[in-house]
Write an enzyme that holds these catalytic residues in place. Structure first.
Site, PDB file in Angstrom:
ATOM      1  N   ARG A  99       0.840  -1.213   0.000  1.00 57.06           N
ATOM      2  CA  ARG A  99       0.000   0.000   0.000  1.00 57.06           C
ATOM      3  C   ARG A  99       0.871   1.257   0.000  1.00 57.06           C
ATOM      4  NH1 ARG A  99      -2.215   1.925   4.547  1.00 57.06           N
ATOM      5  NH2 ARG A  99      -2.382  -0.164   5.426  1.00 57.06           N
ATOM      6  N   ASP A 224      -8.081  17.505 -14.503  1.00 59.63           N
ATOM      7  CA  ASP A 224      -8.291  16.113 -14.888  1.00 59.63           C
ATOM      8  C   ASP A 224      -8.115  16.068 -16.406  1.00 59.63           C
ATOM      9  OD1 ASP A 224      -9.486  13.755 -15.850  1.00 59.63           O
ATOM     10  OD2 ASP A 224     -11.005  13.707 -14.265  1.00 59.63           O
ATOM     11  N   LYS A 249      -8.903   4.641 -18.747  1.00 64.63           N
ATOM     12  CA  LYS A 249      -9.301   5.072 -20.087  1.00 64.63           C
ATOM     13  C   LYS A 249      -8.109   4.946 -21.041  1.00 64.63           C
ATOM     14  CE  LYS A 249     -12.913   5.953 -17.584  1.00 64.63           C
ATOM     15  NZ  LYS A 249     -13.195   7.245 -16.999  1.00 64.63           N
TER      16      LYS A 249
END
Ligand code: PLP
Length: 433
Positions: A99, A224, A249
């Site tokens: 993590r 973004d 994407k």
């Protein structure tokens, strides 16, 4: 036991995985050893297609394998230098627990940073995990954000539904009305948050102009850039403080993982990293491998997306049953001049309106054979979606019209199929309407 750890620590420091010596100071201008990656500058790489293939990718010293191995591990053997890193607060420099960081993540982070021209990058388990960690890191309790009124639905919901819990607030403004953006700034505003190319109307924001406003009011500009990718524009060079991508994407490009990333100065990315640890949206090593593999073809994929999208958009612009075709390379695109200076690649996103309203749009989508109806975008396969029953389903017809989304609006994520084949598919579908 202690001796054992020392031995392992010593062995680690000789392996390909660790840098030489970490010179840590408390000031944030320190130079961090960034892990095992090949640096873009080392091979004199200056073009995106070369950087996409080589930057960050790590050949395996132990076996000679070409390419980054998948470090499918949750944890790492701790030695003296890891204990010291935790004690001294620079655990981000070491492999301690996945993590916190993992070589598979570091390799892809270095590739992403090289592509974007960023000092530092962090990958996340989704675009939303990246967005949440970023805004929470950059905003204090009670702070305000000025954001685009055309935002990805998940981001809109985060701002609208989660912010009040933290006493935070948001004003949504037209992303192309710079006077309105400046007027919305309040004494407690801390960030400007915009998408570089909006969905589905493909409005382009002038990053340099927003950066000026941010500077003047001492705010941070977060963009973004999912729809444009680092191949389309280098958001940080234009003045953004942090750039975010949904790697789900275009960056991964094969519609087979969910991932996100942020990039910016080391100082800002270091501020976001503790939020990654706290909110827990870390990217699994196998997904990091998938993302790195996908990224290797990013530059050539974007060229193919643009090529097919331009052909299809030009065809649709001349078809009697379609109108309001939006694509940055079309001469009638409202921000054609800005696009010409800002975008090196116009990507594969197109929107248009089909005659006959939303019912006709639904019929068209069902008649297309090559373009499947699905949400998401940026994959090698073309996808068609209708804002009225997907991204903007919770708005009324009137609200959609006020935004400029007219009945019959269709959004296409043009894949890398041949442009002529896509046109032939639309030809047969439009003929049946
Ligand atoms: C998909 C998307 C997101 C969210 O990304 P996930 O990977 O689905 O969490 C954020 N912004 C934009 C512009 C997107 O298209």
């Amino acid at each position: 036991m202690r001796k054992e750890n020392n031995v392992k620590g010593d062995q680690r420091s000789k392996s390909a995985l660790s840098g030489s010596t970490i010179s840590w100071t408390n000031d944030l201008s320190r130079h961090r050893i960034e892990g095992p990656a090949i640096k873009a500058k080392d091979w004199g790489m200056s073009n995106d297609s070369t950087i996409a293939v080589h930057a960050g990718t790590m050949d395996d010293d132990a076996t000679g394998a070409v390419g980054t191995p998948i470090y499918q591990t949750s944890t790492f053997v701790l030695g003296d230098s890891e204990y010291t890193a935790v004690e001294e607060g620079h655990a981000r420099d070491k492999f301690i627990y996945t993590r916190y960081g993992n070589p598979s993540q570091w390799a892809v982070q270095n590739k992403l940073a090289a592509l974007e021209g960023a000092e530092s990058a962090l990958v996340f388990s989704s675009g939303m995990a990246a967005i949440t960690a970023t805004v929470m890191a950059l905003m204090d309790k009670g702070a305000h954000v000025v954001a685009s009124n055309e935002l990805y639905g998940g981001t809109y919901n985060l701002f609208n539904h989660e912010f009040p819990t933290f006493g935070m607030s948001v004003d949504f403004v037209d992303p192309t009305n710079y006077e309105a953006i400046e007027a919305a700034i309040q004494p407690n505003t801390q960030i400007l948050y915009f998408e570089v190319l909006t969905n589905p109307l493909l409005k382009l924001i002038d990053i340099a102009r927003l950066a000026e406003i941010a500077k003047k009011h001492r705010l941070r500009l977060v963009v973004d850039a999912t729809f444009v990718t680092p191949i389309g524009c280098k958001s940080l060079a234009l003045g953004a403080d942090i750039v975010i991508h949904s790697c789900t994407k275009y960056l991964n490009g094969h519609s087979d993982i969910v991932a996100g990333c942020i990039m910016g100065s080391r100082k800002l990315v270091d501020m976001v990293w503790p939020r990654l640890l706290n909110y827990g949206g870390s990217l699994d090593p196998h997904a990091a491998f998938m993302l790195e593999r996908g990224l290797k073809t990013l530059a050539i994929r974007m060229n193919a997306h643009q090529d097919s999208a331009f052909k299809l958009a030009s065809y649709l612009a001349s078809h009697p049953k379609t109108s309001s075709v939006r694509y940055p390379l079309l001469k009638n695109y409202p921000q054609y001049e800005l696009g010409k200076t800002m975008l090196k690649n116009a990507s594969g996103m197109i929107s248009f309106t089909v005659e006959g309203g939303d019912e006709a749009a639904k019929k068209l989508a069902s008649l297309l054979k090559l373009s499947r109806q699905a949400t998401s975008l940026g994959g090698v396969e073309s996808l068609v979606s209708l804002p009225f029953n997907t991204s903007h389903a919770s708005s009324t017809i009137k609200q959609r019209e006020n935004m400029g989304i007219m009945p019959g609006c269709v959004r296409m994520s043009v894949g890398i199929e041949d442009g002529e084949d896509l046109i032939a598919d639309f030809e047969q579908a439009l003929a049946q309407l």
